[in-house]
Design a protein around this motif. Structure first.
Motif, PDB file in Angstrom:
ATOM      1  N   ASN A   1       0.815  -1.122   0.127  1.00 38.31           N
ATOM      2  CA  ASN A   1       0.002   0.030  -0.048  1.00 38.31           C
ATOM      3  C   ASN A   1       0.820   1.321  -0.017  1.00 38.31           C
ATOM      4  O   ASN A   1       0.389   2.324  -0.711  1.00 38.31           O
ATOM      5  N   GLU A   2       1.864   1.249   0.710  1.00 35.21           N
ATOM      6  CA  GLU A   2       2.897   2.325   0.992  1.00 35.21           C
ATOM      7  C   GLU A   2       3.646   2.790  -0.604  1.00 35.21           C
ATOM      8  O   GLU A   2       3.717   3.832  -1.031  1.00 35.21           O
ATOM      9  N   ALA A   3       3.633   1.524  -1.199  1.00 32.39           N
ATOM     10  CA  ALA A   3       4.639   1.684  -2.438  1.00 32.39           C
ATOM     11  C   ALA A   3       3.683   2.136  -3.577  1.00 32.39           C
ATOM     12  O   ALA A   3       3.989   3.102  -4.223  1.00 32.39           O
ATOM     13  N   MET A   4       2.291   1.698  -3.472  1.00 34.12           N
ATOM     14  CA  MET A   4       1.358   2.094  -4.416  1.00 34.12           C
ATOM     15  C   MET A   4       1.139   3.835  -4.105  1.00 34.12           C
ATOM     16  O   MET A   4       0.966   4.648  -4.999  1.00 34.12           O
ATOM     17  N   ALA A   5       0.989   4.008  -2.980  1.00 34.10           N
ATOM     18  CA  ALA A   5       0.733   5.645  -2.531  1.00 34.10           C
ATOM     19  C   ALA A   5       1.997   6.316  -2.920  1.00 34.10           C
ATOM     20  O   ALA A   5       1.717   7.351  -3.452  1.00 34.10           O
TER      21      ALA A   5
ATOM     22  N   GLN B   1      -5.404   6.829   2.318  1.00 33.19           N
ATOM     23  CA  GLN B   1      -5.015   7.411   3.740  1.00 33.19           C
ATOM     24  C   GLN B   1      -3.609   8.230   3.468  1.00 33.19           C
ATOM     25  O   GLN B   1      -3.468   9.263   4.158  1.00 33.19           O
ATOM     26  N   ILE B   2      -2.556   7.254   3.090  1.00 31.71           N
ATOM     27  CA  ILE B   2      -1.358   7.823   2.857  1.00 31.71           C
ATOM     28  C   ILE B   2      -1.334   8.821   2.179  1.00 31.71           C
ATOM     29  O   ILE B   2      -0.645   9.818   2.357  1.00 31.71           O
ATOM     30  N   PHE B   3      -2.110   8.910   0.813  1.00 32.44           N
ATOM     31  CA  PHE B   3      -2.334   9.719  -0.109  1.00 32.44           C
ATOM     32  C   PHE B   3      -2.553  11.075   0.691  1.00 32.44           C
ATOM     33  O   PHE B   3      -2.162  12.138   0.206  1.00 32.44           O
ATOM     34  N   SER B   4      -3.719  10.928   1.242  1.00 27.02           N
ATOM     35  CA  SER B   4      -4.152  12.158   2.067  1.00 27.02           C
ATOM     36  C   SER B   4      -3.246  12.917   2.835  1.00 27.02           C
ATOM     37  O   SER B   4      -3.331  14.172   2.753  1.00 27.02           O
TER      38      SER B   4
ATOM     39  N   GLU C   1       7.021  -4.775  -7.691  1.00 28.91           N
ATOM     40  CA  GLU C   1       5.920  -4.833  -9.087  1.00 28.91           C
ATOM     41  C   GLU C   1       4.900  -3.738  -8.681  1.00 28.91           C
ATOM     42  O   GLU C   1       4.198  -3.260  -9.822  1.00 28.91           O
ATOM     43  N   ALA C   2       4.258  -3.795  -7.574  1.00 32.74           N
ATOM     44  CA  ALA C   2       3.101  -2.973  -7.325  1.00 32.74           C
ATOM     45  C   ALA C   2       3.576  -1.395  -7.550  1.00 32.74           C
ATOM     46  O   ALA C   2       2.718  -0.841  -8.357  1.00 32.74           O
ATOM     47  N   TYR C   3       4.634  -1.128  -7.132  1.00 32.16           N
ATOM     48  CA  TYR C   3       5.092   0.263  -7.557  1.00 32.16           C
ATOM     49  C   TYR C   3       5.485   0.511  -8.954  1.00 32.16           C
ATOM     50  O   TYR C   3       5.017   1.330  -9.505  1.00 32.16           O
ATOM     51  N   ASP C   4       6.267  -0.348  -9.504  1.00 30.90           N
ATOM     52  CA  ASP C   4       6.453  -0.213 -11.092  1.00 30.90           C
ATOM     53  C   ASP C   4       5.341  -0.294 -11.865  1.00 30.90           C
ATOM     54  O   ASP C   4       5.280   0.442 -12.873  1.00 30.90           O
ATOM     55  N   ASN C   5       4.267  -1.181 -11.600  1.00 29.87           N
ATOM     56  CA  ASN C   5       3.125  -1.320 -12.190  1.00 29.87           C
ATOM     57  C   ASN C   5       2.035  -0.142 -12.419  1.00 29.87           C
ATOM     58  O   ASN C   5       1.495   0.084 -13.319  1.00 29.87           O
ATOM     59  N   VAL C   6       2.160   0.504 -11.110  1.00 29.17           N
ATOM     60  CA  VAL C   6       1.392   1.632 -11.089  1.00 29.17           C
ATOM     61  C   VAL C   6       1.846   2.884 -12.002  1.00 29.17           C
ATOM     62  O   VAL C   6       1.152   3.551 -12.810  1.00 29.17           O
TER      63      VAL C   6
ATOM     64  N   ILE D   1       0.590  -8.874   0.165  1.00 30.22           N
ATOM     65  CA  ILE D   1       1.313  -7.603  -0.553  1.00 30.22           C
ATOM     66  C   ILE D   1       1.070  -6.428   0.149  1.00 30.22           C
ATOM     67  O   ILE D   1       1.889  -5.523   0.527  1.00 30.22           O
ATOM     68  N   SER D   2       0.004  -6.087   0.193  1.00 23.98           N
ATOM     69  CA  SER D   2      -0.703  -4.681   0.775  1.00 23.98           C
ATOM     70  C   SER D   2      -0.035  -4.378   2.089  1.00 23.98           C
ATOM     71  O   SER D   2       0.305  -3.147   2.155  1.00 23.98           O
ATOM     72  N   HIS D   3       0.067  -5.311   2.913  1.00 23.00           N
ATOM     73  CA  HIS D   3       0.473  -4.977   4.278  1.00 23.00           C
ATOM     74  C   HIS D   3       1.766  -5.539   4.676  1.00 23.00           C
ATOM     75  O   HIS D   3       2.293  -5.443   5.838  1.00 23.00           O
ATOM     76  N   ALA D   4       2.639  -6.336   3.662  1.00 21.16           N
ATOM     77  CA  ALA D   4       3.752  -6.863   4.129  1.00 21.16           C
ATOM     78  C   ALA D   4       4.894  -5.858   3.475  1.00 21.16           C
ATOM     79  O   ALA D   4       4.969  -5.364   2.417  1.00 21.16           O
ATOM     80  N   MET D   5       6.071  -5.753   4.251  1.00 23.89           N
ATOM     81  CA  MET D   5       6.977  -4.664   4.066  1.00 23.89           C
ATOM     82  C   MET D   5       8.187  -5.423   3.542  1.00 23.89           C
ATOM     83  O   MET D   5       8.440  -6.466   3.846  1.00 23.89           O
ATOM     84  N   GLU D   6       8.494  -4.876   2.382  1.00 25.05           N
ATOM     85  CA  GLU D   6       9.666  -5.356   1.456  1.00 25.05           C
ATOM     86  C   GLU D   6      10.602  -4.299   1.034  1.00 25.05           C
ATOM     87  O   GLU D   6      10.166  -3.071   1.225  1.00 25.05           O
ATOM     88  N   THR D   7      11.893  -4.515   0.890  1.00 28.00           N
ATOM     89  CA  THR D   7      12.730  -3.512   0.443  1.00 28.00           C
ATOM     90  C   THR D   7      12.502  -3.321  -1.165  1.00 28.00           C
ATOM     91  O   THR D   7      12.567  -4.199  -1.822  1.00 28.00           O
TER      92      THR D   7
END
Lengths: 316, 400
Positions: free
Chosen positions: B17-21, B45-48, B149-154, B179-185
């Motif tokens: 979620n953070e990556a997509m925001a 929420q993050i985007f707000s 991928e979530a970040y790159d795909n957006v 993915i939405s809530h799991a933290m990755e580098t």
């Protein structure tokens, strides 16, 4: 406030003929007058319904202002998106500010019923837009089904008059009052048959920044079972009977725009009802009680409205 | 084939979620209209907070429902703005009515969407039933395997959706919680690089053009509707080449290339699993272990489900001996999953084709682990060796 001549001559018409609405239909008058009363650039967002269907059959259009139709229940939300886009792009310098005015409309089905949530949300968010509901008291486009705006005891195809049921058993929603509950700067009730009251209200509303709402009673000869030549008169009689008073609410303060009672012109509601085939069963033997019930309801609402207006006038 | 890249990217720990925001912050859309729903809430929420801190120029429209979220996006996009929203599950279902309208009006709205099981019973965890429910809405659908991928795909979705040959809305999905809530580098592009990659947006039309008033959303009867659907149908076909081109360019510039499909150790594979989303990551580990044992196992990840890469899938799978299609939803068609039926149809006209079985798995967030995937490959190995196909559609990880 503009004269009829000014309305007719100041600018080229933005809502033109050639559309496919029925003879005597009430809504074309509303949109022709509304667009004539607005001098600034305007964007119109329409809900699915008679008006949208009749005025935008591809490849034709009656709209000489930008017109957007999305779906049935979301003209307010869609318009709020157009408005947000305008302000965003003006803010970021992508668009030159030109005082564009935003108008969303829906029929009574698209406003009182399926679009109420979308409208409520848009008003609460404070978008700079004017919502106009053309209220002909039923789902006329799909064939006269009852809506939340259908008056008590009207005959419709989903609340038909039968051997034991005298039409719609419930009272019409008071939509203007619901809109007032949103604490918006301007709410008004008017009719398609009074060009001056209608255009005054549109002019007033478009001069205000923020969410505005106007509900306009419009006759539907098909659904009301009325004569096409009576369309204008019918909404005027709705006012004279006090079934549909002309009033406005500015910043929560109620104000009557016409008082037929004070002018000695208040007519019994039956005089208005008897012109309409949808109420003809009320004029058969046994209908007296139902007519009396409607009259009592109209009188109570009228007295309540007068009291509110009087209360607010004394505050000033 | 990672390539050398000159662009210095920021390495950061982010949830999906953070990556997509973060991608949305870099896109800086003109309008974001959104409504909260687990597990996608955080995106808006993050985007707000980006809006509140003045990090974006976006007009945030905090609507009263997802139906209004997408309706407002349609209004904004029809006004020539770049518009985004985000949702999941019931929210997507509530948007369902407006999704085909956005596509037919050719409005390139981009929507991060977090895959979550649809009710009922109500469930907030991952499966693909929400996205699959809206698979025929005219939206591009890109599935993400992980946070990167979530970040790159957006970012890529903006380029794809807005491409002159496409002009269609796009969904970018992640798997709920997994993915939405799991933290990755992940690696994040510098802001100016991200902005340069997506480029400026010039809409095809705008209802704010008062000098050129247009009517949008006309009623289209028997004599026009068909012809007005065809350009959209063709745009989805055209989108395949555009998605490949954008993925290739992204790879050349930033070292992470993308395609419609990802083939993992498929070159000489005899058996393969076909899946979407986060399960591909788990399956890659299983493939590695099997390869170490000398088994010719591979994985085909479908990154883009809409448009469906029918030619590419047929080309990759036709020569295999046995394939298992894993569906994280059931079509409720009295047969199997949506990916399975479409993969089968992609292969139907191939002269050579593998035996294909289907597993419905992971409904409502049920875990899928290495052992389960290993058991699927084991079965494929016996099918390859001549064992009867047996049950064609099975349910992996469900108590029987």
């Amino acid at each position: 406030m503009a004269t009829l001549k000014e309305l007719a001559t100041t600018q080229a018409e933005k809502f033109v003929g050639g559309h496919t609405s029925c003879a005597g239909c009430g809504y074309p008058n509303i949109f022709r007058l509304t667009l004539a009363a607005i001098k600034d650039p305007v964007v119109v967002v329409g809900a699915t319904g008679c008006c949208e269907v009749n005025t935008s059959i591809f490849p034709y259009t009656s709209w000489k202002a930008p017109f957007l139709h999305n779906a049935f229940e979301n003209s307010a939300a869609t318009c709020s998106g157009v408005e947000a886009a305008y302000y965003s792009m003006v803010k970021s310098g992508k668009l030159a500010a030109n005082n564009t005015r935003f108008i969303a409309f829906g029929g009574d089905g698209g406003t009182y019923d399926i679009g109420l949530q979308s409208l409520s949300g848009a008003l609460e968010r404070g978008h700079d837009m004017l919502y106009i509901c053309y209220d002909n008291g039923a789902y006329m486009n799909t064939g006269i089904q009852r809506s939340g705006a259908t008056p008590r005891y009207a005959n419709t195809t989903t609340a038909p008059v039968g051997k034991v049921v005298p039409g719609k058993m419930q009272k019409k929603k008071d939509l203007a009052k619901i809109m007032v509950g949103h604490n918006v700067p301007y709410v008004a009730q008017t009719i398609a048959g009074n060009w001056k009251d209608l255009t005054n209200k549109v002019e007033k509303a478009t001069a205000i920044r923020g969410p505005k709402f106007i509900v306009v009673l419009a006759a539907c000869p098909l659904g009301w079972q009325t004569k096409t030549q009576d369309t204008v008169r019918l909404t005027q009689l709705a006012v004279e009977s006090c079934f549909w008073p002309l009033y406005e609410v500015e910043n929560g303060k109620y104000k009557l725009n016409d008082n037929p009672e004070a002018k000695g012109k208040k007519i019994p509601v039956a005089d208005w009802l008897k012109m309409q085939g949808r109420f003809k069963h009320l004029f058969k033997p046994g209908g007296e009680k139902l007519l009396a019930e409607i009259q009592a309801e109209v009188d109570k609402d009228w007295n309540d409205l007068k009291a509110l207006c009087e209360f607010h006038s004394k505050q000033e | 084939m990672p390539v050398k890249t000159e662009v210095k990217q920021l390495v950061a720990a982010k949830t999906g979620n953070e990556a997509m925001a973060e991608a949305m912050r870099q896109i800086d859309p003109d309008v974001v209209a959104a409504y909260p729903i687990t597990p996608a809430t955080e995106i808006a929420q993050i985007f707000s907070s980006f809006v509140a801190d003045g990090q974006v120029n976006t007009e945030m429209v905090t609507v009263e429902s997802e139906h209004s979220a997408l309706s407002a996006c349609v209004g904004s996009a029809a006004a020539g703005a770049r518009a985004m929203t985000a949702t999941a599950a019931q929210g997507l279902m509530l948007m369902a009515e407006i999704m085909p309208i956005a596509a037919a009006l050719r409005l390139p709205i981009v929507m991060p969407e977090v895959n979550r099981a649809i009710s009922g019973p109500i469930n907030i965890h991952c499966d693909h039933s929400d996205t699959m429910f809206c698979r025929d809405a005219g939206w591009i659908q890109i599935f993400s395997e992980n946070t990167q991928e979530a970040y790159d795909n957006v970012l890529q979705a903006v380029r794809i959706a807005e491409h002159a040959k496409v002009r269609l809305p796009a969904l970018v999905t992640t798997d709920g919680f997994i993915i939405s809530h799991a933290m990755e580098t992940i690696k994040i592009l510098p802001d100016d690089e991200a902005k340069a990659f997506i480029g400026a947006y010039k809409a095809n039309y705008s209802v704010l053009d008062a000098a050129h008033p247009i009517t949008v959303g006309s009623i289209d009867l028997q004599n026009y509707y068909f012809e007005h659907r065809l350009p959209m149908i063709n745009a989805l076909k055209e989108a395949k080449a555009v998605i490949k081109q954008v993925g290739r360019e992204f790879g050349e510039k930033y070292g992470r290339p993308y395609d419609l499909l990802e083939k993992y150790r498929m070159d000489d594979a005899e058996t393969a699993i076909v899946c979407l989303g986060s399960t591909a990551g788990t399956a890659k580990d299983v493939v590695d272990a099997l390869r170490d044992e000398g088994q010719k196992a591979g994985l085909l990840k479908i990154r883009v489900f809409r448009p469906f890469p029918v030619e590419d899938i047929a080309a990759v799978l036709a020569g295999l001996k046995a394939v298992a299609v894993l569906d994280r939803s059931d079509s409720l068609n009295g047969y199997g999953g949506p990916v399975f039926t479409e993969v089968c149809s992609a292969l139907f006209n191939s002269i050579q084709k593998p035996k294909i079985v289907n597993y419905i798995y992971g409904l409502g967030g049920r875990d899928i682990d290495l052992h389960m995937l290993k058991s699927v490959y084991d079965r494929l190995a016996s099918i390859k060796d001549g064992q009867d196909l047996g049950t064609i559609v099975d349910y992996l990880g469900a108590r029987k």
